[in-house]
Design an enzyme around this catalytic site. Structure first.
Site, PDB file in Angstrom:
ATOM      1  CE  LYS A 171      35.184  36.147  35.518  1.00 28.49           C
ATOM      2  NZ  LYS A 171      35.415  34.719  35.840  1.00 28.49           N
ATOM      3  CB  THR A 204      46.085  34.004  32.810  1.00 28.53           C
ATOM      4  OG1 THR A 204      46.215  33.394  31.518  1.00 28.53           O
ATOM      5  CG2 THR A 204      46.837  35.317  32.851  1.00 28.53           C
ATOM      6  N   GLY A 206      43.212  29.501  35.444  1.00 29.76           N
ATOM      7  CA  GLY A 206      42.456  29.467  36.705  1.00 29.76           C
ATOM      8  C   GLY A 206      42.243  30.811  37.385  1.00 29.76           C
ATOM      9  CB  THR A 207      42.563  34.375  36.320  1.00 30.67           C
ATOM     10  OG1 THR A 207      41.939  34.101  35.068  1.00 30.67           O
ATOM     11  CG2 THR A 207      44.046  34.547  36.130  1.00 30.67           C
ATOM     12  N   GLY A 208      39.851  32.943  36.900  1.00 31.17           N
ATOM     13  CA  GLY A 208      38.428  33.117  37.235  1.00 31.17           C
ATOM     14  C   GLY A 208      38.023  32.251  38.422  1.00 31.17           C
ATOM     15  CB  CYS A 209      38.921  28.764  39.405  1.00 29.07           C
ATOM     16  SG  CYS A 209      38.545  27.963  37.840  1.00 29.07           S
TER      17      CYS A 209
HETATM   18  N1  LIG Z   1      46.530  39.845  32.551  1.00 30.69           N
HETATM   19  C1  LIG Z   1      45.850  40.187  33.631  1.00 30.69           C
HETATM   20  N2  LIG Z   1      46.330  41.133  34.467  1.00 30.69           N
HETATM   21  C2  LIG Z   1      45.653  41.481  35.587  1.00 30.69           C
HETATM   22  N3  LIG Z   1      44.466  40.950  35.929  1.00 30.69           N
HETATM   23  C3  LIG Z   1      43.929  40.017  35.136  1.00 30.69           C
HETATM   24  C4  LIG Z   1      44.585  39.576  33.944  1.00 30.69           C
HETATM   25  N4  LIG Z   1      43.811  38.615  33.355  1.00 30.69           N
HETATM   26  C5  LIG Z   1      42.735  38.462  34.153  1.00 30.69           C
HETATM   27  N5  LIG Z   1      42.783  39.316  35.206  1.00 30.69           N
HETATM   28  C6  LIG Z   1      41.816  39.420  36.299  1.00 30.69           C
HETATM   29  O1  LIG Z   1      41.595  38.095  36.798  1.00 30.69           O
HETATM   30  C7  LIG Z   1      40.227  37.926  37.173  1.00 30.69           C
HETATM   31  C8  LIG Z   1      39.628  36.796  36.333  1.00 30.69           C
HETATM   32  O2  LIG Z   1      39.302  37.334  35.072  1.00 30.69           O
HETATM   33  P1  LIG Z   1      39.220  36.556  33.708  1.00 30.69           P
HETATM   34  O3  LIG Z   1      38.483  37.451  32.786  1.00 30.69           O
HETATM   35  O4  LIG Z   1      40.600  36.093  33.343  1.00 30.69           O
HETATM   36  O5  LIG Z   1      38.346  35.318  34.135  1.00 30.69           O
HETATM   37  P2  LIG Z   1      38.142  33.957  33.422  1.00 30.69           P
HETATM   38  O6  LIG Z   1      38.308  34.089  31.957  1.00 30.69           O
HETATM   39  O7  LIG Z   1      36.845  33.440  33.926  1.00 30.69           O
HETATM   40  O8  LIG Z   1      39.293  33.088  34.017  1.00 30.69           O
HETATM   41  P3  LIG Z   1      39.564  31.500  33.855  1.00 30.69           P
HETATM   42  O9  LIG Z   1      38.642  31.001  32.782  1.00 30.69           O
HETATM   43  O10 LIG Z   1      41.008  31.431  33.539  1.00 30.69           O
HETATM   44  O11 LIG Z   1      39.308  30.841  35.163  1.00 30.69           O
HETATM   45  C9  LIG Z   1      39.568  39.282  36.943  1.00 30.69           C
HETATM   46  O12 LIG Z   1      39.608  40.015  38.149  1.00 30.69           O
HETATM   47  C10 LIG Z   1      40.447  39.913  35.863  1.00 30.69           C
HETATM   48  O13 LIG Z   1      40.368  41.310  35.839  1.00 30.69           O
HETATM   49  C1  LIG Z   2      38.178  21.874  36.117  1.00 26.39           C
HETATM   50  C2  LIG Z   2      38.309  23.209  35.484  1.00 26.39           C
HETATM   51  N1  LIG Z   2      37.540  24.238  35.917  1.00 26.39           N
HETATM   52  C3  LIG Z   2      37.672  25.459  35.360  1.00 26.39           C
HETATM   53  C4  LIG Z   2      38.574  25.705  34.351  1.00 26.39           C
HETATM   54  C5  LIG Z   2      38.673  27.076  33.719  1.00 26.39           C
HETATM   55  O1  LIG Z   2      39.943  27.657  33.838  1.00 26.39           O
HETATM   56  P1  LIG Z   2      40.766  28.221  32.562  1.00 26.39           P
HETATM   57  O2  LIG Z   2      39.804  29.048  31.748  1.00 26.39           O
HETATM   58  O3  LIG Z   2      41.872  29.008  33.125  1.00 26.39           O
HETATM   59  O4  LIG Z   2      41.225  27.020  31.761  1.00 26.39           O
HETATM   60  C6  LIG Z   2      39.358  24.614  33.921  1.00 26.39           C
HETATM   61  N2  LIG Z   2      40.263  24.734  32.928  1.00 26.39           N
HETATM   62  N3  LIG Z   2      39.203  23.381  34.502  1.00 26.39           N
END
Ligand SMILES: Nc1ncnc2c1ncn2[C@@H]1O[C@H](COP(=O)(O)OP(=O)(O)OP(=O)(O)O)[C@@H](O)[C@H]1O
Ligand SMILES: Cc1ncc(COP(=O)(O)O)c(N)n1
Length: 270
Positions: A171, A204, A206-209
């Site tokens: 990502k 943003t 929880g975007t990855g979750c």
């Molecule tokens: N500012 C943004 N605008 C558009 N898409 C985004 C943005 N930030 C993240 N994304 C998208 O959201 C999804 C999750 O990516 P990200 O790299 O943020 O994951 P992450 O760091 O594991 O997230 P988290 O730790 O918050 O759960 C990917 O598809 C990424 O391209």
């Molecule tokens: C229970 C739990 N699982 C996953 C994340 C990661 O999400 P983020 O990187 O957006 O804090 C979080 N903060 N909490």
């Protein structure tokens, strides 16, 4: 269709189990859950972590697997090596697609995975995974590479595929630039990129979750891998584009947006 999330609880509702179940629901998949840890958390940070015992994680997972015909399972925050190994011991003999979001550090900086658990995740869980969805820092930890350029993304993707998975999505949320670009590696196929506008927002959490839960839901519905991943990118893009504007820190994404905007979102596949 039934899916399961194995993850930590986020009392703030934006990440973890809560984000996963909301995503499943919006994508019309029945969600079951295995809680690895309780977190006292809100949009401003993680204020406490109370892990479940590995035995109790196993009890939850067996209870769900014994009763439901799971079509896909995802993992999020796993916290310690005992929990990682327990999940491997149950899942390795199952034919259920396993989506691993290798959650390591929360947006606010709290560690959600102990160092020993990172090794167990890489050496034991990833070889039995179907899909893994690292962000850039997670991919760096898992590969030992510094990832800044296209070539380094390619190298990291190949490295991770070689651990045994069918698919890796690196990502691009943590990179700079006008677009948020994720790179997808599917075994035996040419890698492709999914490109959307990078949205200027602090919502943003929880975007990855949310992204990995959407992949899981689409796979549970029987979608082919590539289609599932592209649909998940649309889901997360809409969830970021139409924020709820709640909380006083990194706000959650909006899980309602996909249904409210009928899934309409441009993702360029290149
Ligand atoms: N500012 C943004 N605008 C558009 N898409 C985004 C943005 N930030 C993240 N994304 C998208 O959201 C999804 C999750 O990516 P990200 O790299 O943020 O994951 P992450 O760091 O594991 O997230 P988290 O730790 O918050 O759960 C990917 O598809 C990424 O391209
Ligand atoms: C229970 C739990 N699982 C996953 C994340 C990661 O999400 P983020 O990187 O957006 O804090 C979080 N903060 N909490």
């Amino acid at each position: 269709m039934i899916a399961c999330t194995i993850a930590g609880s986020d009392s703030g509702g934006g990440a973890g189990i809560q984000a996963d179940l909301k995503t499943f629901q919006e994508l019309r998949v029945f969600g079951t859950s295995v809680i690895t840890a309780l977190t006292a958390q809100n949009t401003k940070g993680v204020h406490g972590i109370y892990p479940a015992t590995a035995d109790f994680v196993k009890d939850q997972l067996n209870a769900v697997i014994d009763d439901f015909d799971l079509k896909a399972v995802k993992t999020g925050m796993l916290f310690n090596a005992e929990i990682v190994e327990t999940i491997v011991s149950v899942m390795e003999s199952k034919e259920i697609p396993l989506i691993v979001d290798p959650v390591m550090i929360a947006k606010g900086g709290a560690s959600l995975l102990k160092e020993q658990a990172t090794i167990a995740l890489k050496e034991k869980l990833l070889p039995v995974a179907t899909v893994c969805t690292p962000n850039i820092p997670e991919a760096e930890v898992l590969t030992g590479l510094t990832i800044k350029t296209e070539e380094e993304i390619e190298l990291a993707g190949e490295y991770l595929l070689n651990l045994g998975m069918q698919c890796v999505v690196i990502k691009g949320g943590h990179l700079a630039g006008k677009h948020a670009i994720d790179t997808v590696f599917i075994r035996g196929e040419k890698p492709f990129k999914m490109k959307t506008d990078r949205l200027k927002t602090i919502h943003t959490h929880g975007t990855g979750c949310t992204f990995s839960a959407a992949i899981t839901a689409e796979i549970a519905k029987g979608k082919p891998l590539k289609t599932a991943i592209i649909e998940a990118k649309k889901f997360v893009q809409l969830a970021i584009r139409y924020p709820l504007n709640i909380g006083h820190g990194f706000g959650p994404t909006n899980h309602f947006a996909y249904q409210e905007h009928r899934g309409i979102c441009d993702v360029q596949v290149i």
